[in-house]
Design a protein around this motif. Structure first.
Motif, mmCIF file in Angstrom:
data_model
loop_
_atom_site.group_PDB
_atom_site.id
_atom_site.type_symbol
_atom_site.label_atom_id
_atom_site.label_comp_id
_atom_site.label_asym_id
_atom_site.label_seq_id
_atom_site.Cartn_x
_atom_site.Cartn_y
_atom_site.Cartn_z
ATOM 1 N N VAL A 214 16.865 21.788 70.478
ATOM 2 C CA VAL A 214 16.887 20.367 70.119
ATOM 3 C C VAL A 214 16.437 20.174 68.675
ATOM 4 O O VAL A 214 17.029 19.389 67.919
ATOM 5 C CB VAL A 214 16.003 19.552 71.085
ATOM 6 C CG1 VAL A 214 15.810 18.121 70.592
ATOM 7 C CG2 VAL A 214 16.610 19.536 72.478
ATOM 8 N N PHE A 215 15.402 20.895 68.267
ATOM 9 C CA PHE A 215 14.908 20.795 66.892
ATOM 10 C C PHE A 215 16.000 21.176 65.890
ATOM 11 O O PHE A 215 16.239 20.459 64.905
ATOM 12 C CB PHE A 215 13.696 21.716 66.726
ATOM 13 C CG PHE A 215 13.122 21.739 65.334
ATOM 14 C CD1 PHE A 215 12.193 20.794 64.928
ATOM 15 C CD2 PHE A 215 13.513 22.714 64.421
ATOM 16 C CE1 PHE A 215 11.660 20.813 63.633
ATOM 17 C CE2 PHE A 215 12.993 22.745 63.136
ATOM 18 C CZ PHE A 215 12.064 21.785 62.747
ATOM 19 N N ASN A 216 16.686 22.285 66.149
ATOM 20 C CA ASN A 216 17.714 22.745 65.218
ATOM 21 C C ASN A 216 18.943 21.845 65.219
ATOM 22 O O ASN A 216 19.474 21.497 64.157
ATOM 23 C CB ASN A 216 18.118 24.181 65.556
ATOM 24 C CG ASN A 216 17.059 25.191 65.176
ATOM 25 O OD1 ASN A 216 16.317 25.002 64.217
ATOM 26 N ND2 ASN A 216 16.970 26.275 65.925
ATOM 27 N N ARG A 217 19.411 21.459 66.389
ATOM 28 C CA ARG A 217 20.628 20.658 66.472
ATOM 29 C C ARG A 217 20.436 19.245 65.946
ATOM 30 O O ARG A 217 21.386 18.606 65.511
ATOM 31 C CB ARG A 217 21.128 20.607 67.927
ATOM 32 C CG ARG A 217 21.742 21.893 68.423
ATOM 33 C CD ARG A 217 22.975 22.297 67.615
ATOM 34 N NE ARG A 217 23.951 21.242 67.563
ATOM 35 C CZ ARG A 217 24.918 21.053 68.461
ATOM 36 N NH1 ARG A 217 25.033 21.915 69.474
ATOM 37 N NH2 ARG A 217 25.772 20.068 68.355
ATOM 38 N N SER A 221 14.412 16.797 63.826
ATOM 39 C CA SER A 221 13.833 15.498 64.176
ATOM 40 C C SER A 221 12.632 15.691 65.093
ATOM 41 O O SER A 221 12.777 15.970 66.284
ATOM 42 C CB SER A 221 14.871 14.612 64.880
ATOM 43 O OG SER A 221 14.265 13.438 65.391
ATOM 44 N N MET A 222 11.426 15.518 64.547
ATOM 45 C CA MET A 222 10.231 15.686 65.359
ATOM 46 C C MET A 222 10.066 14.589 66.411
ATOM 47 O O MET A 222 9.613 14.862 67.517
ATOM 48 C CB MET A 222 9.000 15.756 64.460
ATOM 49 C CG MET A 222 8.845 17.085 63.744
ATOM 50 S SD MET A 222 8.937 18.506 64.866
ATOM 51 C CE MET A 222 7.593 18.133 65.959
ATOM 52 N N ILE A 266 20.804 28.879 79.992
ATOM 53 C CA ILE A 266 22.117 28.328 79.625
ATOM 54 C C ILE A 266 22.257 28.242 78.107
ATOM 55 O O ILE A 266 23.281 28.622 77.533
ATOM 56 C CB ILE A 266 22.315 26.948 80.265
ATOM 57 C CG1 ILE A 266 22.468 27.081 81.789
ATOM 58 C CG2 ILE A 266 23.536 26.230 79.677
ATOM 59 C CD1 ILE A 266 22.492 25.754 82.526
ATOM 60 N N LEU A 267 21.214 27.746 77.440
ATOM 61 C CA LEU A 267 21.265 27.611 75.982
ATOM 62 C C LEU A 267 21.322 28.971 75.298
ATOM 63 O O LEU A 267 22.045 29.152 74.305
ATOM 64 C CB LEU A 267 20.045 26.828 75.494
ATOM 65 C CG LEU A 267 20.027 25.343 75.862
ATOM 66 C CD1 LEU A 267 18.696 24.712 75.460
ATOM 67 C CD2 LEU A 267 21.179 24.605 75.188
ATOM 68 N N LEU A 268 20.562 29.932 75.811
ATOM 69 C CA LEU A 268 20.593 31.271 75.218
ATOM 70 C C LEU A 268 21.979 31.899 75.352
ATOM 71 O O LEU A 268 22.462 32.573 74.423
ATOM 72 C CB LEU A 268 19.547 32.161 75.884
ATOM 73 C CG LEU A 268 18.098 31.905 75.478
ATOM 74 C CD1 LEU A 268 17.143 32.653 76.404
ATOM 75 C CD2 LEU A 268 17.860 32.341 74.031
ATOM 76 N N ALA A 269 22.616 31.670 76.506
ATOM 77 C CA ALA A 269 23.941 32.247 76.726
ATOM 78 C C ALA A 269 25.005 31.547 75.882
ATOM 79 O O ALA A 269 25.845 32.205 75.261
ATOM 80 C CB ALA A 269 24.300 32.166 78.209
ATOM 81 N N THR A 270 24.984 30.227 75.862
ATOM 82 C CA THR A 270 26.039 29.481 75.162
ATOM 83 C C THR A 270 25.906 29.548 73.644
ATOM 84 O O THR A 270 26.899 29.440 72.922
ATOM 85 C CB THR A 270 26.044 28.010 75.608
ATOM 86 O OG1 THR A 270 24.737 27.441 75.405
ATOM 87 C CG2 THR A 270 26.424 27.888 77.070
ATOM 88 N N LEU A 275 20.435 29.306 69.234
ATOM 89 C CA LEU A 275 19.674 28.101 69.576
ATOM 90 C C LEU A 275 19.869 26.975 68.552
ATOM 91 O O LEU A 275 18.930 26.289 68.157
ATOM 92 C CB LEU A 275 18.180 28.434 69.703
ATOM 93 C CG LEU A 275 17.836 29.427 70.817
ATOM 94 C CD1 LEU A 275 16.381 29.855 70.719
ATOM 95 C CD2 LEU A 275 18.127 28.827 72.186
ATOM 96 N N GLY A 276 21.111 26.797 68.142
ATOM 97 C CA GLY A 276 21.435 25.700 67.236
ATOM 98 C C GLY A 276 21.128 25.963 65.783
ATOM 99 O O GLY A 276 21.362 25.089 64.939
ATOM 100 N N CYS A 277 20.592 27.132 65.465
ATOM 101 C CA CYS A 277 20.249 27.442 64.072
ATOM 102 C C CYS A 277 21.494 27.920 63.342
ATOM 103 O O CYS A 277 22.148 28.870 63.786
ATOM 104 C CB CYS A 277 19.169 28.513 64.022
ATOM 105 S SG CYS A 277 18.623 28.931 62.350
#
Length: 291
Positions: A214-217, A221-222, A266-270, A275-277
């Motif tokens: 979420v932070f990366n995507r 946004s904190m 799920i996030l690690l696989a997709t 992780l959005g970085c």
């Protein structure tokens, strides 16, 4: 000391976070709300005593350490940049909608899957208290913890080691930081077990993967990261007991672990561990021509 902090800002941040928080939690752990060695009870019942006993240590740890190390290593410019990231509310409204809906939905599904019982419709009073409770959690839990763990530590570690390794470092430290609280009513003392502590740390690690994404995507946004964190706490503090009257502390812990571990996998696989970085920029160079 200033030179040491400038040279090893992350080491100093983690050390100060543990030292300040654990020292401030000593009275709470020793009181009648914990080990009972100090014959004093924090007032306000379970909720009030946790605010008075837990919150001072939470504020003295991550956020204070982050501000102190940032001020020493980056000066006023760094503090201004820190403040701008902490107030980055302007992200696509869909992110807020996703977090506000996905968190209670995922946790409800996890509780149903483990308990095999349908939830009850929450009362009007619970529905009315849900958003104010979330705002309170943002000011207390979110503001105390995330400016340090996710805003200060994660980006620096991610720049150095990448998102996967950075999350593997922050997640366990974040979970272990709570250890003294398991000697208090916050952690279920005196009925707490080693299994419960281990389960909490694993949950913190899984949750860290979700928050990194979420932070990366969201472009860092904190407020959104804090909303995600506090959404889980607020669900179990306000809504879960009304929707699932049979829900025990252990069942709630198991549901958190199931929901967050599933989301993390799920996030690690997709994302294949990104992780959005975004990938680090690189330039291709051609070999020099020879005469």
């Amino acid at each position: 000391m200033r030179g040491s902090i400038r040279h090893r800002p992350l080491t100093w941040f983690f050390s100060l976070t543990f030292l300040l928080s654990w020292t401030a939690w000593v009275p709470y752990a020793l009181s009648e709300n914990g080990l009972g060695l100090w014959h004093f009870t924090f007032p306000g019942g379970a909720g009030g005593s946790q605010l008075l006993g837990v919150l001072p240590g939470a504020y003295l740890g991550p956020i204070t350490s982050a501000l102190l190390v940032t001020g020493i290593t980056e000066g006023r410019a760094g503090l201004r940049a820190w403040r701008s990231r902490m107030t980055k509310f302007r992200v696509n409204w869909r992110w807020y909608a996703v977090v506000l809906v996905a968190v209670p939905a995922a946790l409800t599904l996890a509780v149903v899957a483990l308990g095999d019982r349908a939830p009850q419709m929450p009362s009007a009073m619970i529905l009315a208290a849900f958003l104010p409770g979330l705002l309170l959690q943002m000011i207390t839990t979110g503001l105390a913890e995330e400016p340090g763990w996710r805003e200060f530590a994660m980006p620096r570690l991610q720049d150095r080691f990448g998102p996967l390794a950075a999350t593997v470092i922050v997640g366990p430290l974040w979970g272990l930081w709570h250890l003294p609280l398991f000697l208090t009513e916050w952690g279920g003392y005196p009925d707490v077990t080693g299994t419960a502590v281990l389960k909490f740390v694993v949950t913190a690690i899984a949750f860290s993967f979700v928050m990194t994404w979420v932070f990366n995507r969201s472009g860092g946004s904190m407020p959104l990261v804090m909303l995600l964190h506090c959404g889980v706490n607020n669900y179990f503090s306000i809504a879960a007991a009304d929707m699932f009257p049979w829900l025990s502390r252990e069942s709630a812990s198991n549901a958190s672990l199931l929901a967050l571990l599933t989301a993390a996998l799920i996030l690690l696989a997709t994302t294949r561990g990104r992780l959005g970085c975004p990938p680090a920029p690189h330039t291709d160079t051609l070999p020099a021509r020879t005469a």
